[in-house]
Design an enzyme around this catalytic site. Structure first.
Site, PDB file in Angstrom:
ATOM      1  N   ASN A 173      13.236  25.051  36.083  1.00  0.00           N
ATOM      2  CA  ASN A 173      13.805  24.009  36.953  1.00  0.00           C
ATOM      3  C   ASN A 173      15.432  24.734  37.250  1.00  0.00           C
ATOM      4  O   ASN A 173      16.181  24.433  36.640  1.00  0.00           O
ATOM      5  CB  ASN A 173      13.932  22.697  36.123  1.00  0.00           C
ATOM      6  N   LYS A 188      17.139  23.345  39.577  1.00  0.00           N
ATOM      7  CA  LYS A 188      18.088  22.275  40.139  1.00  0.00           C
ATOM      8  C   LYS A 188      18.625  22.715  41.350  1.00  0.00           C
ATOM      9  O   LYS A 188      18.127  23.551  42.196  1.00  0.00           O
ATOM     10  CB  LYS A 188      19.150  21.973  39.118  1.00  0.00           C
ATOM     11  N   HIS A 192      12.492  12.888  36.889  1.00  0.00           N
ATOM     12  CA  HIS A 192      13.483  13.816  36.009  1.00  0.00           C
ATOM     13  C   HIS A 192      14.768  12.804  35.846  1.00  0.00           C
ATOM     14  O   HIS A 192      14.993  12.062  36.665  1.00  0.00           O
ATOM     15  CB  HIS A 192      13.940  14.884  37.082  1.00  0.00           C
ATOM     16  N   GLU A 205      17.664  13.141  35.941  1.00  0.00           N
ATOM     17  CA  GLU A 205      18.922  13.031  37.024  1.00  0.00           C
ATOM     18  C   GLU A 205      18.515  12.523  38.421  1.00  0.00           C
ATOM     19  O   GLU A 205      19.219  11.865  39.002  1.00  0.00           O
ATOM     20  CB  GLU A 205      19.149  14.653  37.186  1.00  0.00           C
ATOM     21  N   GLU A 235      11.746  14.830  27.733  1.00  0.00           N
ATOM     22  CA  GLU A 235      13.128  15.401  27.958  1.00  0.00           C
ATOM     23  C   GLU A 235      14.257  14.187  27.374  1.00  0.00           C
ATOM     24  O   GLU A 235      14.601  13.331  28.385  1.00  0.00           O
ATOM     25  CB  GLU A 235      13.413  15.743  29.380  1.00  0.00           C
ATOM     26  N   GLY A 240      21.165  19.812  29.472  1.00  0.00           N
ATOM     27  CA  GLY A 240      22.349  20.370  29.803  1.00  0.00           C
ATOM     28  C   GLY A 240      23.657  20.411  28.774  1.00  0.00           C
ATOM     29  O   GLY A 240      24.707  20.640  28.896  1.00  0.00           O
ATOM     30  N   SER A 276      18.025  21.782  26.982  1.00  0.00           N
ATOM     31  CA  SER A 276      18.784  22.714  26.031  1.00  0.00           C
ATOM     32  C   SER A 276      18.008  23.775  25.485  1.00  0.00           C
ATOM     33  O   SER A 276      18.056  24.263  24.440  1.00  0.00           O
ATOM     34  CB  SER A 276      19.922  22.191  25.303  1.00  0.00           C
TER      35      SER A 276
HETATM   36  P1  PGA Z   1      18.513  22.417  30.507  1.00  0.00           P
HETATM   37  O1  PGA Z   1      17.676  21.395  31.559  1.00  0.00           O
HETATM   38  O2  PGA Z   1      17.590  23.281  29.949  1.00  0.00           O
HETATM   39  O3  PGA Z   1      19.588  23.036  31.481  1.00  0.00           O
HETATM   40  O4  PGA Z   1      18.938  21.263  29.459  1.00  0.00           O
HETATM   41  C1  PGA Z   1      16.657  20.705  31.486  1.00  0.00           C
HETATM   42  C2  PGA Z   1      15.858  20.141  32.368  1.00  0.00           C
HETATM   43  O5  PGA Z   1      16.741  19.393  33.025  1.00  0.00           O
HETATM   44  O6  PGA Z   1      14.792  20.069  32.941  1.00  0.00           O
END
Ligand code: PGA
Length: 261
Positions: A13, A15, A98, A100, A170, A176, A216
């Site tokens: 991803n 983003k 997701h 976000e 997740e 993140g 992460s």
């Molecule tokens: P990250 O994001 O690996 O940077 O924690 C994962 C995600 O949001 O799918």
């Protein structure tokens, strides 16, 4: 759990990162470093603008493409939006729900369920993201949250459709943050998700649904998640922007898959 029927899935991803030139360069480098294995599918989710040029550049046998977002109606007066109908032929997968999208853009269960339906209607494979916040975890509400997000996200979806579904667990607090889930907690969460699919759709569907972990993930910790029973792959954010990191994660997923049998 019958692993043999489920291919591993490693999803990148990207983003809201990388302009078209940078995305094309990253794809070029990944195509040189990431080794394709028939048991491990790699899916790249670049921003919507770069999907078209990357779809011309990508070796479709090496990588599949996925969209990070779309609107659930097929067409109409929805300024600024892109529909699943428009993504047909360009991507195989779409991320839905997701955290976000839920937390920054205020998407609710109703939007998410409409998106899952729109994905199936347009022949795209949804990756439904679910997970608890730090507060919900502290209140011991993880299983309730997962239950509600799975039930609500899959409303009106048939058992045949569910066989093509991927669910990404997740935890919101792990995304993140550099703080990933403990394997024992991951095992419980994955068990709870499969139990829910079993209750809704029966045994066959519960064995066919793929469950990923995201939050992460990096090349150092990925094996501890992949070793957990019922985990079929990873959803990778930050680490998917680094060529060596990502190539190493894909390789470790392939090796762990061989070990699990
Ligand atoms: P990250 O994001 O690996 O940077 O924690 C994962 C995600 O949001 O799918």
């Amino acid at each position: 759990m019958n692993k043999a029927v489920r291919k591993s899935l490693i999803v990148a991803n990207w983003k809201m990162n990388l302009n078209t030139h940078q995305a094309s360069l990253l794809l070029h480098k990944l195509s040189e470093k990431v080794i394709s294995h028939t048991d491990t599918q790699v899916v790249l989710c670049p921003n919507i603008m770069t999907l078209q040029p990357l779809s011309l550049q990508v070796n479709h046998r090496q990588f599949k493409l996925g969209a990070q977002n779309f609107y659930w109606r097929d067409e109409g007066a929805y300024t600024g939006e892109v529909s699943a109908t428009m993504l047909r032929g360009l991507v195989d997968y779409v991320l839905v729900g997701h955290s976000e999208r839920r937390n920054v853009f205020g998407e609710h269960d109703r939007d998410i369920r409409h998106k899952v339906q729109a994905a199936y209607r347009n022949g795209l494979k949804p990756i439904l993201c679910v997970g608890e916040t730090a507060h919900e975890k502290a209140e011991n509400e993880t299983h309730h949250v997962l239950h509600d997000q799975v039930v609500s996200g899959l409303l009106n979806i048939t058992s045949g459709e569910v066989e093509d579904l991927t669910i990404a667990y997740e935890p919101v607090w792990a995304i993140g943050s550099g703080e990933a889930v403990q394997p024992a907690d991951l095992r419980d969460a994955v068990k709870s998700i499969r139990k829910q699919i079993h209750a809704l759709y029966g045994e066959k569907a519960s064995k066919k649904v793929r469950v990923l972990y995201g939050g992460s993930v990096n090349s150092q910790n990925c094996e501890s998640f992949l070793a957990v029973e019922g985990v079929d792959g990873l959803l990778v954010g930050g680490a998917s922007l680094k060529v060596d990191e990502f190539a190493s994660i894909v390789e470790k997923a392939h090796n762990s898959r061989k070990q699990k049998g």
